[in-house]
Scaffold this motif. Sequence first.
Motif, PDB file in Angstrom:
ATOM      1  N   VAL A  16    -101.302  80.226  29.088  1.00 19.03           N
ATOM      2  CA  VAL A  16    -101.412  79.968  27.527  1.00 19.03           C
ATOM      3  C   VAL A  16    -102.637  80.450  27.037  1.00 19.03           C
ATOM      4  O   VAL A  16    -102.748  80.834  25.642  1.00 19.03           O
ATOM      5  CB  VAL A  16    -100.993  78.498  27.260  1.00 19.03           C
ATOM      6  CG1 VAL A  16    -101.182  77.962  26.012  1.00 19.03           C
ATOM      7  CG2 VAL A  16     -99.447  78.047  27.668  1.00 19.03           C
ATOM      8  N   TYR A  17    -103.766  79.919  27.571  1.00 19.53           N
ATOM      9  CA  TYR A  17    -105.091  80.046  27.097  1.00 19.53           C
ATOM     10  C   TYR A  17    -105.945  81.002  27.641  1.00 19.53           C
ATOM     11  O   TYR A  17    -107.141  81.225  27.219  1.00 19.53           O
ATOM     12  CB  TYR A  17    -105.815  78.506  27.258  1.00 19.53           C
ATOM     13  CG  TYR A  17    -105.136  77.421  26.667  1.00 19.53           C
ATOM     14  CD1 TYR A  17    -105.425  77.149  25.044  1.00 19.53           C
ATOM     15  CD2 TYR A  17    -104.278  76.643  27.173  1.00 19.53           C
ATOM     16  CE1 TYR A  17    -104.693  76.358  24.452  1.00 19.53           C
ATOM     17  CE2 TYR A  17    -103.675  75.739  26.362  1.00 19.53           C
ATOM     18  CZ  TYR A  17    -103.835  75.381  25.186  1.00 19.53           C
ATOM     19  OH  TYR A  17    -103.292  74.250  24.513  1.00 19.53           O
ATOM     20  N   SER A  74     -96.631  76.297  26.591  1.00 19.19           N
ATOM     21  CA  SER A  74     -97.286  76.819  25.459  1.00 19.19           C
ATOM     22  C   SER A  74     -97.218  75.744  24.184  1.00 19.19           C
ATOM     23  O   SER A  74     -97.686  75.975  23.179  1.00 19.19           O
ATOM     24  CB  SER A  74     -96.550  77.982  25.075  1.00 19.19           C
ATOM     25  OG  SER A  74     -95.293  78.123  24.592  1.00 19.19           O
ATOM     26  N   THR A  75     -96.423  74.649  24.184  1.00 24.57           N
ATOM     27  CA  THR A  75     -95.926  73.883  23.196  1.00 24.57           C
ATOM     28  C   THR A  75     -97.327  73.238  22.588  1.00 24.57           C
ATOM     29  O   THR A  75     -97.427  73.077  21.327  1.00 24.57           O
ATOM     30  CB  THR A  75     -95.079  72.614  23.749  1.00 24.57           C
ATOM     31  OG1 THR A  75     -93.871  73.504  24.192  1.00 24.57           O
ATOM     32  CG2 THR A  75     -94.528  71.899  22.361  1.00 24.57           C
ATOM     33  N   LYS A 130    -101.132  65.765  17.008  1.00 31.77           N
ATOM     34  CA  LYS A 130    -101.182  66.799  15.870  1.00 31.77           C
ATOM     35  C   LYS A 130    -102.050  66.279  14.577  1.00 31.77           C
ATOM     36  O   LYS A 130    -102.724  66.739  13.761  1.00 31.77           O
ATOM     37  CB  LYS A 130     -99.654  67.132  15.344  1.00 31.77           C
ATOM     38  CG  LYS A 130     -99.642  68.073  13.990  1.00 31.77           C
ATOM     39  CD  LYS A 130     -99.691  69.529  14.428  1.00 31.77           C
ATOM     40  CE  LYS A 130     -99.391  70.366  13.430  1.00 31.77           C
ATOM     41  NZ  LYS A 130    -100.515  70.634  12.517  1.00 31.77           N
ATOM     42  N   LYS A 143    -100.401  74.646  22.328  1.00 31.10           N
ATOM     43  CA  LYS A 143    -101.066  75.371  21.457  1.00 31.10           C
ATOM     44  C   LYS A 143    -100.334  75.634  20.406  1.00 31.10           C
ATOM     45  O   LYS A 143    -100.767  75.752  19.198  1.00 31.10           O
ATOM     46  CB  LYS A 143    -101.369  76.713  22.374  1.00 31.10           C
ATOM     47  CG  LYS A 143    -102.257  77.666  21.616  1.00 31.10           C
ATOM     48  CD  LYS A 143    -102.501  78.689  22.422  1.00 31.10           C
ATOM     49  CE  LYS A 143    -103.458  79.727  21.484  1.00 31.10           C
ATOM     50  NZ  LYS A 143    -103.625  81.083  22.588  1.00 31.10           N
ATOM     51  N   SER A 144     -98.876  75.923  20.403  1.00 31.35           N
ATOM     52  CA  SER A 144     -98.120  76.499  19.370  1.00 31.35           C
ATOM     53  C   SER A 144     -97.822  75.287  18.446  1.00 31.35           C
ATOM     54  O   SER A 144     -97.628  75.717  17.107  1.00 31.35           O
ATOM     55  CB  SER A 144     -96.869  77.105  19.848  1.00 31.35           C
ATOM     56  OG  SER A 144     -96.138  76.331  20.767  1.00 31.35           O
ATOM     57  N   THR A 145     -97.615  73.951  18.933  1.00 32.01           N
ATOM     58  CA  THR A 145     -97.178  73.130  17.951  1.00 32.01           C
ATOM     59  C   THR A 145     -98.260  72.377  17.503  1.00 32.01           C
ATOM     60  O   THR A 145     -98.410  71.815  16.345  1.00 32.01           O
ATOM     61  CB  THR A 145     -96.040  72.235  18.747  1.00 32.01           C
ATOM     62  OG1 THR A 145     -95.079  72.943  19.099  1.00 32.01           O
ATOM     63  CG2 THR A 145     -95.659  70.901  17.846  1.00 32.01           C
ATOM     64  N   GLY A 156    -101.674  72.897  18.134  1.00 32.32           N
ATOM     65  CA  GLY A 156    -102.901  73.631  17.737  1.00 32.32           C
ATOM     66  C   GLY A 156    -104.091  73.503  18.645  1.00 32.32           C
ATOM     67  O   GLY A 156    -104.957  73.882  18.097  1.00 32.32           O
ATOM     68  N   GLY A 216     -97.551  72.509  11.083  1.00 39.92           N
ATOM     69  CA  GLY A 216     -96.348  72.211  11.887  1.00 39.92           C
ATOM     70  C   GLY A 216     -95.614  71.264  11.613  1.00 39.92           C
ATOM     71  O   GLY A 216     -95.662  70.814  10.274  1.00 39.92           O
TER      72      GLY A 216
END
Length: 264
Positions: free
Chosen positions: A213-214, A185-186, A161, A188-190, A192, A9
């Motif tokens: 998102v989940y 969604s940030t 992170k 999850k996507s950024t 993790g 990331g």
Amino acid sequence: MFLVALSVGAFGSPLTKRAVTLPPLNGKADYQIGGPYTPASDVLVVTRDNTASPVASKYNICYINAFQTQPDAASFWQSSANAGLLLHKASGALFEDPDWPGEYFLDTRTDANRQAIATIINGWIDSCQAKGFNAIEPDNLDTFTRSNNLLTAADNLALAKLFTDHAHSIGLAVAQKNTGGDLGSTGKSTVGFDFAVAEECQEYEECDSYTDVYGDNIIEIEYTDNGIAAWNSACSARGSSISVIYRDRDVVPSGDSAYHYQEC
């Protein structure tokens, strides 16, 4: 469910992500962060504070207050070694959580602070893993929404992170605790995050921000001081797909006169 990937990331170097196990979908959950007690035999998922021990034969989530302090840890955080990691107001006073007296925000605004905080939190995560927990639940990601603009989402996510990568590297799944409506969604996507723990999402009409998102990888908690209508609505909307818990606000142990627990 198993996930195998590399944690890569914008906020840090990649760490190898070992296989992590997610909570069983719609597994009956019990939320015990206010004190441990023996869960019902049909409970599959138990959340306990990082100072407690996991429950044999259950999926265990380790609660960590990761973005602000616990009241009983004041001397630790205000020691000469750690005092610089606490957020101060312009007046110089510590920034106390307006809803939880005795809890003070951590200052995530610099990389040096984030690295130092992560070193402490990662030590607690190591302890969770050594005890046999399956996942961690880092709480109060949303301090940036309550800091009078002193903290930012980007800085809190950068800290998240650091310890999410660490947890993944030792085989622990990581929950996004709340903040769905602010992050989308940030997280999850950024960062993790692997699944979500959502408090009062029915009460605040933001459950879709988690399910979008989940999916069904969510544990929902509604509280008795909001009244039973929100919990009933949550059960009707999602009780057949996810575990929806109805608990007393202080999540006290069973046997306490204030204890309350129901699950759809």
